[in-house]
Design a protein around this motif. Structure first.
Motif, PDB file in Angstrom:
ATOM      1  N   SER A   1     -32.438   1.964 -53.860  1.00 33.09           N
ATOM      2  CA  SER A   1     -33.573   1.517 -53.054  1.00 33.09           C
ATOM      3  C   SER A   1     -33.309   0.151 -52.427  1.00 33.09           C
ATOM      4  O   SER A   1     -33.804  -0.147 -51.348  1.00 33.09           O
ATOM      5  CB  SER A   1     -34.850   1.479 -53.892  1.00 33.09           C
ATOM      6  OG  SER A   1     -34.683   0.640 -55.004  1.00 33.09           O
TER       7      SER A   1
ATOM      8  N   GLU B   1     -33.657  -3.389 -42.838  1.00 27.37           N
ATOM      9  CA  GLU B   1     -33.856  -1.960 -43.085  1.00 27.37           C
ATOM     10  C   GLU B   1     -34.951  -1.375 -42.203  1.00 27.37           C
ATOM     11  O   GLU B   1     -34.987  -0.179 -41.983  1.00 27.37           O
ATOM     12  CB  GLU B   1     -34.231  -1.726 -44.547  1.00 27.37           C
ATOM     13  CG  GLU B   1     -33.122  -2.046 -45.493  1.00 27.37           C
ATOM     14  CD  GLU B   1     -33.546  -1.844 -46.916  1.00 27.37           C
ATOM     15  OE1 GLU B   1     -33.250  -0.763 -47.460  1.00 27.37           O
ATOM     16  OE2 GLU B   1     -34.179  -2.760 -47.478  1.00 27.37           O
ATOM     17  N   ASN B   2     -35.850  -2.194 -41.716  1.00 25.96           N
ATOM     18  CA  ASN B   2     -36.980  -1.704 -40.930  1.00 25.96           C
ATOM     19  C   ASN B   2     -36.677  -1.569 -39.446  1.00 25.96           C
ATOM     20  O   ASN B   2     -37.526  -1.144 -38.695  1.00 25.96           O
ATOM     21  CB  ASN B   2     -38.186  -2.624 -41.122  1.00 25.96           C
ATOM     22  CG  ASN B   2     -38.728  -2.555 -42.534  1.00 25.96           C
ATOM     23  OD1 ASN B   2     -38.632  -1.517 -43.177  1.00 25.96           O
ATOM     24  ND2 ASN B   2     -39.286  -3.652 -43.010  1.00 25.96           N
TER      25      ASN B   2
ATOM     26  N   SER C   1     -39.033  -0.592 -57.757  1.00 21.10           N
ATOM     27  CA  SER C   1     -38.702  -0.761 -56.342  1.00 21.10           C
ATOM     28  C   SER C   1     -39.344  -2.027 -55.770  1.00 21.10           C
ATOM     29  O   SER C   1     -40.348  -2.531 -56.276  1.00 21.10           O
ATOM     30  CB  SER C   1     -39.146   0.460 -55.551  1.00 21.10           C
ATOM     31  OG  SER C   1     -40.542   0.596 -55.628  1.00 21.10           O
TER      32      SER C   1
ATOM     33  N   TYR D   1     -31.256  -2.494 -50.390  1.00 22.74           N
ATOM     34  CA  TYR D   1     -30.245  -2.472 -49.325  1.00 22.74           C
ATOM     35  C   TYR D   1     -28.927  -3.083 -49.780  1.00 22.74           C
ATOM     36  O   TYR D   1     -27.854  -2.522 -49.540  1.00 22.74           O
ATOM     37  CB  TYR D   1     -30.800  -3.232 -48.107  1.00 22.74           C
ATOM     38  CG  TYR D   1     -29.797  -3.405 -46.999  1.00 22.74           C
ATOM     39  CD1 TYR D   1     -29.539  -2.372 -46.111  1.00 22.74           C
ATOM     40  CD2 TYR D   1     -29.116  -4.609 -46.834  1.00 22.74           C
ATOM     41  CE1 TYR D   1     -28.626  -2.524 -45.087  1.00 22.74           C
ATOM     42  CE2 TYR D   1     -28.201  -4.774 -45.818  1.00 22.74           C
ATOM     43  CZ  TYR D   1     -27.957  -3.734 -44.943  1.00 22.74           C
ATOM     44  OH  TYR D   1     -27.041  -3.886 -43.940  1.00 22.74           O
TER      45      TYR D   1
ATOM     46  N   ASP E   1     -39.999  -4.349 -51.845  1.00 19.84           N
ATOM     47  CA  ASP E   1     -40.229  -4.158 -50.409  1.00 19.84           C
ATOM     48  C   ASP E   1     -38.891  -4.083 -49.693  1.00 19.84           C
ATOM     49  O   ASP E   1     -37.905  -4.681 -50.115  1.00 19.84           O
ATOM     50  CB  ASP E   1     -41.032  -5.324 -49.839  1.00 19.84           C
ATOM     51  CG  ASP E   1     -42.438  -5.380 -50.417  1.00 19.84           C
ATOM     52  OD1 ASP E   1     -42.948  -4.318 -50.833  1.00 19.84           O
ATOM     53  OD2 ASP E   1     -43.018  -6.478 -50.442  1.00 19.84           O
ATOM     54  N   LYS E   2     -38.897  -3.361 -48.574  1.00 22.44           N
ATOM     55  CA  LYS E   2     -37.677  -3.259 -47.789  1.00 22.44           C
ATOM     56  C   LYS E   2     -37.396  -4.582 -47.083  1.00 22.44           C
ATOM     57  O   LYS E   2     -38.310  -5.341 -46.773  1.00 22.44           O
ATOM     58  CB  LYS E   2     -37.807  -2.147 -46.748  1.00 22.44           C
ATOM     59  CG  LYS E   2     -37.783  -0.776 -47.352  1.00 22.44           C
ATOM     60  CD  LYS E   2     -37.700   0.268 -46.273  1.00 22.44           C
ATOM     61  CE  LYS E   2     -37.506   1.611 -46.935  1.00 22.44           C
ATOM     62  NZ  LYS E   2     -36.597   2.438 -46.201  1.00 22.44           N
TER      63      LYS E   2
END
Length: 91
Positions: free
Chosen positions: A24, A84-85, A77, A26, A79-80
């Motif tokens: 999960s 990644e977004n 997990s 990056y 936050d991205k």
């Protein structure tokens, strides 16, 4: 390298890459993919069957570690990251 050993190594390589893409985080994901590719490239010219088997056994242990860490990472997990977004460029 025998055909069966080659097929086994390729299957293991693909499984490790596939499983590492499930991280999960990056940074873990990109590090794992890069490390797997580098390790297999580094050992691609090994001819000794005993050494090949040793490396295959180590890779199997590493695959289990990756699976375990992916599962743990999914439990906690985060936050991205901004990277990644980003949308993929349209071609």
């Amino acid at each position: 390298m025998a055909a069966s050993s080659r097929a086994q190594v390729l299957d293991l390589y693909r499984a490790m890459l596939r499983e590492s893409k499930h991280f999960s985080a990056y940074n873990y994901r990109t590090y794992a993919v890069r490390r797997i590719r580098d390790a297999f490239r580094e050992n691609k010219n090994v001819k000794d069957p005993v050494e090949i088997q040793t490396l295959v056994n180590k890779a199997k242990r590493d695959l289990e570690i990756i699976r375990r860490q992916v599962h743990i990472g999914q439990l906690y997990s985060t936050d991205k990251l901004i990277i990644e977004n980003q949308e993929k460029p349209r071609t």
